[in-house]
Design a protein around this motif. Structure first.
Motif, PDB file in Angstrom:
ATOM      1  N   ASP A   1      14.148 -23.508 -71.058  1.00 39.12           N
ATOM      2  CA  ASP A   1      15.245 -22.533 -71.034  1.00 39.12           C
ATOM      3  C   ASP A   1      15.744 -22.239 -69.622  1.00 39.12           C
ATOM      4  N   TRP A   2      15.618 -23.228 -68.740  1.00 39.35           N
ATOM      5  CA  TRP A   2      16.139 -23.024 -67.390  1.00 39.35           C
ATOM      6  C   TRP A   2      17.640 -23.288 -67.393  1.00 39.35           C
ATOM      7  N   THR A   3      18.346 -22.613 -66.522  1.00 41.32           N
ATOM      8  CA  THR A   3      19.802 -22.681 -66.541  1.00 41.32           C
ATOM      9  C   THR A   3      20.391 -23.556 -65.454  1.00 41.32           C
ATOM     10  N   THR A   4      19.635 -23.801 -64.400  1.00 38.44           N
ATOM     11  CA  THR A   4      20.157 -24.636 -63.329  1.00 38.44           C
ATOM     12  C   THR A   4      19.011 -25.150 -62.465  1.00 38.44           C
TER      13      THR A   4
ATOM     14  N   TYR B   1      19.895 -30.917 -66.178  1.00 40.80           N
ATOM     15  CA  TYR B   1      20.263 -29.806 -67.057  1.00 40.80           C
ATOM     16  C   TYR B   1      19.339 -29.767 -68.275  1.00 40.80           C
ATOM     17  N   TYR B   2      19.340 -28.617 -68.953  1.00 46.87           N
ATOM     18  CA  TYR B   2      18.462 -28.379 -70.099  1.00 46.87           C
ATOM     19  C   TYR B   2      19.319 -27.957 -71.279  1.00 46.87           C
ATOM     20  N   ALA B   3      19.127 -28.611 -72.411  1.00 48.82           N
ATOM     21  CA  ALA B   3      19.858 -28.270 -73.642  1.00 48.82           C
ATOM     22  C   ALA B   3      18.850 -27.889 -74.714  1.00 48.82           C
ATOM     23  N   SER B   4      18.978 -26.679 -75.226  1.00 49.75           N
ATOM     24  CA  SER B   4      18.042 -26.202 -76.233  1.00 49.75           C
ATOM     25  C   SER B   4      18.520 -26.538 -77.654  1.00 49.75           C
TER      26      SER B   4
ATOM     27  N   ASP C   1       7.066 -20.955 -50.991  1.00 54.22           N
ATOM     28  CA  ASP C   1       5.827 -21.414 -50.360  1.00 54.22           C
ATOM     29  C   ASP C   1       4.796 -21.900 -51.364  1.00 54.22           C
ATOM     30  N   ASN C   2       4.978 -21.568 -52.661  1.00 53.57           N
ATOM     31  CA  ASN C   2       3.951 -21.864 -53.648  1.00 53.57           C
ATOM     32  C   ASN C   2       4.352 -22.929 -54.661  1.00 53.57           C
ATOM     33  N   VAL C   3       5.639 -23.174 -54.864  1.00 49.09           N
ATOM     34  CA  VAL C   3       6.106 -24.085 -55.903  1.00 49.09           C
ATOM     35  C   VAL C   3       6.912 -25.207 -55.271  1.00 49.09           C
ATOM     36  N   SER C   4       6.480 -26.443 -55.441  1.00 45.22           N
ATOM     37  CA  SER C   4       7.209 -27.572 -54.884  1.00 45.22           C
ATOM     38  C   SER C   4       8.223 -28.103 -55.881  1.00 45.22           C
ATOM     39  N   CYS C   5       9.249 -28.767 -55.386  1.00 44.92           N
ATOM     40  CA  CYS C   5      10.272 -29.340 -56.261  1.00 44.92           C
ATOM     41  C   CYS C   5       9.697 -30.466 -57.102  1.00 44.92           C
ATOM     42  N   LEU C   6       8.760 -31.213 -56.554  1.00 43.39           N
ATOM     43  CA  LEU C   6       8.106 -32.256 -57.334  1.00 43.39           C
ATOM     44  C   LEU C   6       7.356 -31.641 -58.513  1.00 43.39           C
ATOM     45  N   SER C   7       6.655 -30.539 -58.275  1.00 45.81           N
ATOM     46  CA  SER C   7       5.942 -29.854 -59.352  1.00 45.81           C
ATOM     47  C   SER C   7       6.914 -29.251 -60.355  1.00 45.81           C
ATOM     48  N   TRP C   8       8.040 -28.748 -59.846  1.00 41.70           N
ATOM     49  CA  TRP C   8       9.063 -28.213 -60.759  1.00 41.70           C
ATOM     50  C   TRP C   8       9.583 -29.299 -61.684  1.00 41.70           C
ATOM     51  N   ARG C   9       9.854 -30.480 -61.134  1.00 43.99           N
ATOM     52  CA  ARG C   9      10.354 -31.575 -61.980  1.00 43.99           C
ATOM     53  C   ARG C   9       9.309 -31.999 -63.002  1.00 43.99           C
TER      54      ARG C   9
ATOM     55  N   GLY D   1      27.576 -32.225 -57.673  1.00 47.85           N
ATOM     56  CA  GLY D   1      26.343 -31.454 -57.594  1.00 47.85           C
ATOM     57  C   GLY D   1      25.511 -31.603 -58.853  1.00 47.85           C
ATOM     58  N   PHE D   2      24.271 -31.178 -58.761  1.00 50.03           N
ATOM     59  CA  PHE D   2      23.324 -31.346 -59.851  1.00 50.03           C
ATOM     60  C   PHE D   2      22.937 -29.984 -60.406  1.00 50.03           C
ATOM     61  N   GLY D   3      23.086 -29.829 -61.709  1.00 49.91           N
ATOM     62  CA  GLY D   3      22.732 -28.559 -62.336  1.00 49.91           C
ATOM     63  C   GLY D   3      23.604 -28.272 -63.523  1.00 49.91           C
ATOM     64  N   VAL D   4      23.095 -27.466 -64.449  1.00 48.79           N
ATOM     65  CA  VAL D   4      23.774 -27.229 -65.715  1.00 48.79           C
ATOM     66  C   VAL D   4      25.112 -26.538 -65.528  1.00 48.79           C
TER      67      VAL D   4
END
Length: 264
Positions: free
Chosen positions: A66-69, A261-264, A48-56, A134-137
């Motif tokens: 350091d997010w994994t997926t 995906y995120y690569a550190s 309810d508080n975090v939108s996907c647009l804001s996440w992107r 699908g989309f994700g690490v």
């Protein structure tokens, strides 16, 4: 032959009618992967508080690290973004700004001016694979992704290919610096050439001796070697912050979007 969905026809017609100055591309070059009908419109929410647009936005600004997926509630949103108009428009803005910067430089023609390109999701696009799987690490850590890479059929990200050709025309050399392993050098070379990248100064792949290092450490080390051998890194483009952070990053860096995906 199966008719194209209305959305695809609209997308192709829009591309045919739209120009972008020096970055106009042929319709055949515009398509990375055929569009799917969107499953939702507008924004979707993680909660309810975090939108996907804001996440992107947080991902692209490196405030979320350091997010994994991709959050489960945002996988559809990420797919819509990547298969829709906005991903390509965002990529075009980055590539166009990179070219304007390069064009503005008063470079000495000594053969040492170098631009660094990452490969996956920068020079080549794995979007056809992600669209099917699908989309994700977590999708990267699968046998099917390894098999896809060995096929060597990833298309070019058209905006990056256009930038590459423009840079070569300015007399700037290109080095590809990737986290791909040395074991797939031949596949990578063939894929790059078939996608339109027909020449380069260096193609640097990850040797097994770097297996314990982060991407930032590995790429910093390789860029340091390039500068140590006399090259001047005047530009650096990649889809991951780890392509652009660390040492010896070049005079200016450019970040392409990638919420997969995120690569550190």
């Amino acid at each position: 032959m199966r008719a194209l969905p209305v959305l695809q026809l609209f997308f192709l017609a829009t591309l045919a009618a739209t120009t972008h100055g020096s970055f106009e591309l042929d319709i055949a070059d515009q398509i990375i992967h055929l569009l799917r009908p969107k499953t939702r419109s507008g924004d979707s929410h993680v909660d309810d508080n975090v939108s996907c647009l804001s996440w992107r936005l947080g991902v692209e600004t490196h405030n979320i690290i350091d997010w994994t997926t991709v959050p489960a509630a945002c996988e559809g949103y990420a797919g819509d973004y990547l298969l829709g108009h906005q991903y390509r428009k965002d990529s075009e803005v980055v590539a166009h700004e990179a070219y304007l910067y390069a064009e503005s430089l008063n470079l000495t023609d000594d053969g040492n001016n170098l631009w660094i390109f990452d490969i996956d999701e920068t020079s080549l696009s794995n979007l056809p694979y992600f669209a099917d799987h699908g989309f994700g690490v977590e999708v990267l850590n699968t046998t099917s992704y390894g098999a896809w890479m060995l096929e060597g059929i990833a298309p070019a990200l058209p905006e990056s290919l256009k930038l590459y050709k423009k840079l070569l025309a300015l007399g700037i050399k290109v080095a590809f610096l990737t986290g791909r392993g040395e074991s797939i050098r031949n596949v990578t070379e063939t894929n790059l050439m078939n996608a339109g990248y027909d020449s380069w100064e260096k193609l640097i792949l990850k040797d097994s001796s770097y297996s314990g290092d982060t991407a930032v450490m590995y790429k910093s080390s390789e860029r340091k070697k390039l500068e140590g051998s006399g090259y001047k890194i005047i530009g650096n483009i990649g889809d991951q912050w780890s392509d652009l952070l660390g040492t010896n990053v070049g005079n200016r860096t450019f970040k392409l979007p990638n919420p997969m995906y995120y690569a550190s």
